[in-house]
Scaffold this motif. Structure first.
Motif, PDB file in Angstrom:
ATOM      1  N   LEU A  69       0.838  -1.199   0.000  1.00 49.81           N
ATOM      2  CA  LEU A  69       0.000   0.000   0.000  1.00 49.81           C
ATOM      3  C   LEU A  69       0.871   1.246   0.000  1.00 49.81           C
ATOM      4  O   LEU A  69       2.036   1.202   0.419  1.00 49.81           O
ATOM      5  CB  LEU A  69      -0.902   0.017   1.248  1.00 49.81           C
ATOM      6  N   PRO A  70       0.320   2.393  -0.452  1.00 48.17           N
ATOM      7  CA  PRO A  70       1.079   3.647  -0.353  1.00 48.17           C
ATOM      8  C   PRO A  70       1.368   3.969   1.118  1.00 48.17           C
ATOM      9  O   PRO A  70       0.606   3.599   2.010  1.00 48.17           O
ATOM     10  CB  PRO A  70       0.128   4.690  -0.975  1.00 48.17           C
ATOM     11  N   LEU A  71       2.468   4.671   1.351  1.00 49.42           N
ATOM     12  CA  LEU A  71       2.831   5.022   2.721  1.00 49.42           C
ATOM     13  C   LEU A  71       1.750   5.881   3.353  1.00 49.42           C
ATOM     14  O   LEU A  71       1.284   6.865   2.758  1.00 49.42           O
ATOM     15  CB  LEU A  71       4.174   5.755   2.753  1.00 49.42           C
ATOM     16  N   ARG A  72       1.368   5.521   4.571  1.00 44.66           N
ATOM     17  CA  ARG A  72       0.327   6.273   5.272  1.00 44.66           C
ATOM     18  C   ARG A  72       0.889   7.536   5.921  1.00 44.66           C
ATOM     19  O   ARG A  72       0.202   8.536   6.050  1.00 44.66           O
ATOM     20  CB  ARG A  72      -0.295   5.374   6.348  1.00 44.66           C
ATOM     21  N   TYR A  73       2.146   7.487   6.352  1.00 47.29           N
ATOM     22  CA  TYR A  73       2.772   8.612   7.037  1.00 47.29           C
ATOM     23  C   TYR A  73       4.011   9.059   6.243  1.00 47.29           C
ATOM     24  O   TYR A  73       4.796   8.227   5.789  1.00 47.29           O
ATOM     25  CB  TYR A  73       3.202   8.226   8.454  1.00 47.29           C
ATOM     26  N   THR A  74       4.177  10.361   6.113  1.00 44.06           N
ATOM     27  CA  THR A  74       5.345  10.881   5.385  1.00 44.06           C
ATOM     28  C   THR A  74       6.581  10.996   6.275  1.00 44.06           C
ATOM     29  O   THR A  74       7.683  11.161   5.767  1.00 44.06           O
ATOM     30  CB  THR A  74       5.029  12.262   4.789  1.00 44.06           C
ATOM     31  N   GLY A  75       6.389  10.927   7.586  1.00 44.93           N
ATOM     32  CA  GLY A  75       7.511  11.028   8.509  1.00 44.93           C
ATOM     33  C   GLY A  75       7.012  11.073   9.940  1.00 44.93           C
ATOM     34  O   GLY A  75       5.803  11.008  10.198  1.00 44.93           O
ATOM     35  N   PRO A  76       7.928  11.219  10.915  1.00 50.05           N
ATOM     36  CA  PRO A  76       7.528  11.217  12.323  1.00 50.05           C
ATOM     37  C   PRO A  76       6.529  12.304  12.691  1.00 50.05           C
ATOM     38  O   PRO A  76       5.556  12.037  13.395  1.00 50.05           O
ATOM     39  CB  PRO A  76       8.858  11.417  13.062  1.00 50.05           C
ATOM     40  N   ASP A  78       4.393  13.894  10.770  1.00 54.61           N
ATOM     41  CA  ASP A  78       3.098  13.598  10.168  1.00 54.61           C
ATOM     42  C   ASP A  78       2.397  12.477  10.931  1.00 54.61           C
ATOM     43  O   ASP A  78       1.186  12.519  11.140  1.00 54.61           O
ATOM     44  CB  ASP A  78       3.295  13.193   8.702  1.00 54.61           C
ATOM     45  N   CYS A  79       3.179  11.491  11.386  1.00 52.16           N
ATOM     46  CA  CYS A  79       2.590  10.399  12.175  1.00 52.16           C
ATOM     47  C   CYS A  79       2.062  10.918  13.505  1.00 52.16           C
ATOM     48  O   CYS A  79       0.977  10.533  13.941  1.00 52.16           O
ATOM     49  CB  CYS A  79       3.638   9.315  12.397  1.00 52.16           C
ATOM     50  N   PHE A  80       2.816  11.816  14.147  1.00 48.10           N
ATOM     51  CA  PHE A  80       2.338  12.442  15.373  1.00 48.10           C
ATOM     52  C   PHE A  80       1.016  13.166  15.125  1.00 48.10           C
ATOM     53  O   PHE A  80       0.039  13.004  15.879  1.00 48.10           O
ATOM     54  CB  PHE A  80       3.368  13.439  15.911  1.00 48.10           C
ATOM     55  N   ARG A  81       0.975  13.976  14.063  1.00 48.73           N
ATOM     56  CA  ARG A  81      -0.239  14.769  13.775  1.00 48.73           C
ATOM     57  C   ARG A  81      -1.441  13.868  13.521  1.00 48.73           C
ATOM     58  O   ARG A  81      -2.523  14.079  14.088  1.00 48.73           O
ATOM     59  CB  ARG A  81       0.016  15.676  12.569  1.00 48.73           C
ATOM     60  N   GLN A  82      -1.258  12.873  12.665  1.00 51.04           N
ATOM     61  CA  GLN A  82      -2.386  11.995  12.351  1.00 51.04           C
ATOM     62  C   GLN A  82      -2.849  11.201  13.573  1.00 51.04           C
ATOM     63  O   GLN A  82      -4.050  11.011  13.774  1.00 51.04           O
ATOM     64  CB  GLN A  82      -1.985  11.028  11.228  1.00 51.04           C
ATOM     65  N   SER A  83      -1.895  10.759  14.365  1.00 49.02           N
ATOM     66  CA  SER A  83      -2.245   9.959  15.546  1.00 49.02           C
ATOM     67  C   SER A  83      -3.005  10.788  16.571  1.00 49.02           C
ATOM     68  O   SER A  83      -4.005  10.336  17.143  1.00 49.02           O
ATOM     69  CB  SER A  83      -0.975   9.373  16.171  1.00 49.02           C
ATOM     70  N   ILE A  84      -2.529  12.021  16.813  1.00 46.94           N
ATOM     71  CA  ILE A  84      -3.192  12.882  17.797  1.00 46.94           C
ATOM     72  C   ILE A  84      -4.570  13.303  17.280  1.00 46.94           C
ATOM     73  O   ILE A  84      -5.542  13.374  18.041  1.00 46.94           O
ATOM     74  CB  ILE A  84      -2.312  14.103  18.111  1.00 46.94           C
ATOM     75  N   ARG A  85      -4.674  13.557  15.965  1.00 44.47           N
ATOM     76  CA  ARG A  85      -5.963  13.938  15.383  1.00 44.47           C
ATOM     77  C   ARG A  85      -6.971  12.788  15.513  1.00 44.47           C
ATOM     78  O   ARG A  85      -8.165  13.016  15.779  1.00 44.47           O
ATOM     79  CB  ARG A  85      -5.787  14.312  13.918  1.00 44.47           C
ATOM     80  N   ALA A  86      -6.506  11.580  15.350  1.00 45.16           N
ATOM     81  CA  ALA A  86      -7.413  10.420  15.387  1.00 45.16           C
ATOM     82  C   ALA A  86      -7.776  10.001  16.806  1.00 45.16           C
ATOM     83  O   ALA A  86      -8.934   9.665  17.086  1.00 45.16           O
ATOM     84  CB  ALA A  86      -6.770   9.248  14.641  1.00 45.16           C
TER      85      ALA A  86
END
Length: 340
Positions: A69-76, A78-86
Motif C-alpha cells: 500500500l502507499p505510505l500512510r505517514y510521510t515522517g515522524p 506527520d505520524c504524530f499529527r495523524q495519531s493525535i488527530r485520530a
C-alpha cells in the motif's frame, strides 16, 4: 562530666575527641544483588517507558507500514499529527499496560543477566576479582545479557506492537483499539504457544548487539569522562584521590546514559524494523508466517535501505533522555538504598 575527665581538664591535659567508629556494612550476598537488580531495574524501566512510549508508538507505526500500500505517514511529525488527530495525545499511550510490565521485566533482566555475565568472566579467570573488568569484557557481558533478555521480551513486544498499530478494514475504516487479553487469546488460538515468539530472531539480533552497545557505550563514555575529570585536577593528589572514590557528576552520568541509549537504538535498528513488521501482520493473515529473511527481502524490494531506517531518527532522539533516566535511577537506588 566524669571526675577523671574534670581532673584532666584541671591539669591542662588535652582530651582527644572521641571519633565514632565507621559503620561497616557486611558485603552483599548474591541473593541481595539479584533482588536489587530486579527491584531497582524494574523501577528504572517503568520510569524510562513513560518517557519514551509516545515516541515508540510513532516509531512502530512508521516501521509497520505495509509494502503493498502507499505510505500512510510521510515522517515522524506527520505520524504524530495523524495519531493525535485520530485518538488524542493519550492515544499515543495506547497499550502501555503491557509495555510497562515489559519494561520492568526487560530492564531488571538486563541488569540481572549483565551481572551474571560479569561473574562468569571473573569465574573463568580472564580477570581477577579485585580488578576492574576491561571494556571488551563489559561489551561481551552486555551481549550475553541482551541474548538472555530477548527470550523474555519477544512475547511482550509482540502484544505491544499489535496494540500500537491500528488495524483497518475494507474501505479504510479503523477497527476498535485492541486490548492485551484479546490479542493474547488470538495469538494462542491461531498459532499456539510458539506464536508468542514470532519475530524472535529480530529481537535476538537487536538485543544481543544493542545491549552490548548499551552497557559498553555507557562504560566507555564513563571511563572517558572520568579520565577528563582527573586530568583537570592531576596536580592535586588529595582531590584526585577523592574524585576516584566519587561517582561522576549527575550531568555526566546523564551523558553516559544517553550515549548508551543512542548506540543501542541506532546500531541494530534494521533488525528492529524487520521484527516490528513481522509482529504487526494481522493474526491469521497470509503474511503472518513470513520468516525474518522473507520479511527482509520484502522490505528491501519495497523501499531499499531507507525502509530499514523508518523512524530511526525519532527513536534515537527519544532514547537519549529515557536511557539517561534509567541509569541514573538504577545507580542512584543502588547507591542510596542498598539492600542487605
Amino acid at each position: 562530666m566524669e571526675p577523671a575527665s574534670r581532673e584532666r581538664l584541671k591539669s591542662g591535659t588535652t582530651v582527644a575527641p572521641v571519633t565514632p567508629s565507621p559503620v561497616v556494612l557486611p558485603p552483599k550476598t548474591a541473593r541481595m544483588e539479584a533482588v536489587e537488580d530486579i527491584v531497582y531495574g524494574s523501577t528504572a524501566g517503568v520510569v524510562g517507558k513513560y518517557i519514551e512510549y509516545p515516541f515508540d508508538t510513532v516509531k512502530v507505526r512508521l516501521q509497520a507500514q505495509p509494502d503493498h500500500l502507499p505510505l500512510r505517514y510521510t515522517g515522524p511529525l506527520d505520524c504524530f499529527r495523524q495519531s493525535i488527530r485520530a485518538d488524542g495525545f493519550l492515544g499515543l499511550y495506547r497499550g502501555i499496560s503491557a509495555p510497562l510490565v515489559g519494561a520492568a521485566l526487560e530492564t531488571s533482566s538486563l541488569f540481572f543477566w549483565e551481572r551474571i555475565g560479569r561473574e562468569a568472566v571473573y569465574a573463568s579467570g580472564l580477570a581477577p576479582r579485585e580488578a576492574q573488568l576491561p571494556l571488551s569484557a563489559l561489551w561481551l557481558s552486555g551481549a550475553f545479557s541482551g541474548a538472555c533478555t530477548s527470550l523474555v521480551l519477544t512475547p511482550i513486544e509482540l502484544v505491544k506492537c499489535k496494540i500500537q498499530v491500528p488495524e483497518t478494514e475494507a474501505g479504510g475504516v479503523v477497527k476498535a483499539p485492541l486490548k492485551p487479553i484479546p490479542v493474547i487469546k488470538d495469538i494462542w488460538r491461531h498459532q499456539g504457544l510458539r506464536g508468542f515468539w514470532h519475530g524472535q530472531l529480530g529481537t535476538l539480533i537487536r538485543e544481543a548487539g544493542g545491549c552490548a552497545a548499551w552497557f559498553g557505550s555507557k562504560e566507555t563514555t564513563t571511563a572517558l569522562l572520568r579520565q577528563w575529570n582527573e586530568r583537570a585536577v592531576a596536580s592535586d593528589a588529595d582531590e584526585l584521590a577523592r574524585m576516584r572514590e566519587e561517582p561522576l557528576p549527575l550531568w555526566q552520568q546523564a551523558v553516559a546514559g544517553a550515549s548508551a541509549g543512542m548506540s543501542y537504538n541506532f546500531l541494530f535498528f534494521p533488525a528492529d524494523t524487520v521484527k516490528s513488521r513481522m509482529q504487526t501482520t494481522p493474526i491469521g493473515g497470509t503474511e503472518q508466517n513470513r520468516t525474518f529473511a522473507a520479511e527482509t527481502r520484502a522490505l528491501w524490494r519495497q523501499a531499499g535501505i531507507k525502509g530499514f531506517y523508518r523512524g530511526c531518527g525519532i527513536t534515537v532522539l527519544r532514547s537519549a533522555p529515557s536511557s539517561a533516566f534509567i541509569f541514573i535511577v538504577f545507580d542512584g537506588l543502588k547507591k542510596y538504598f542498598p539492600m542487605q
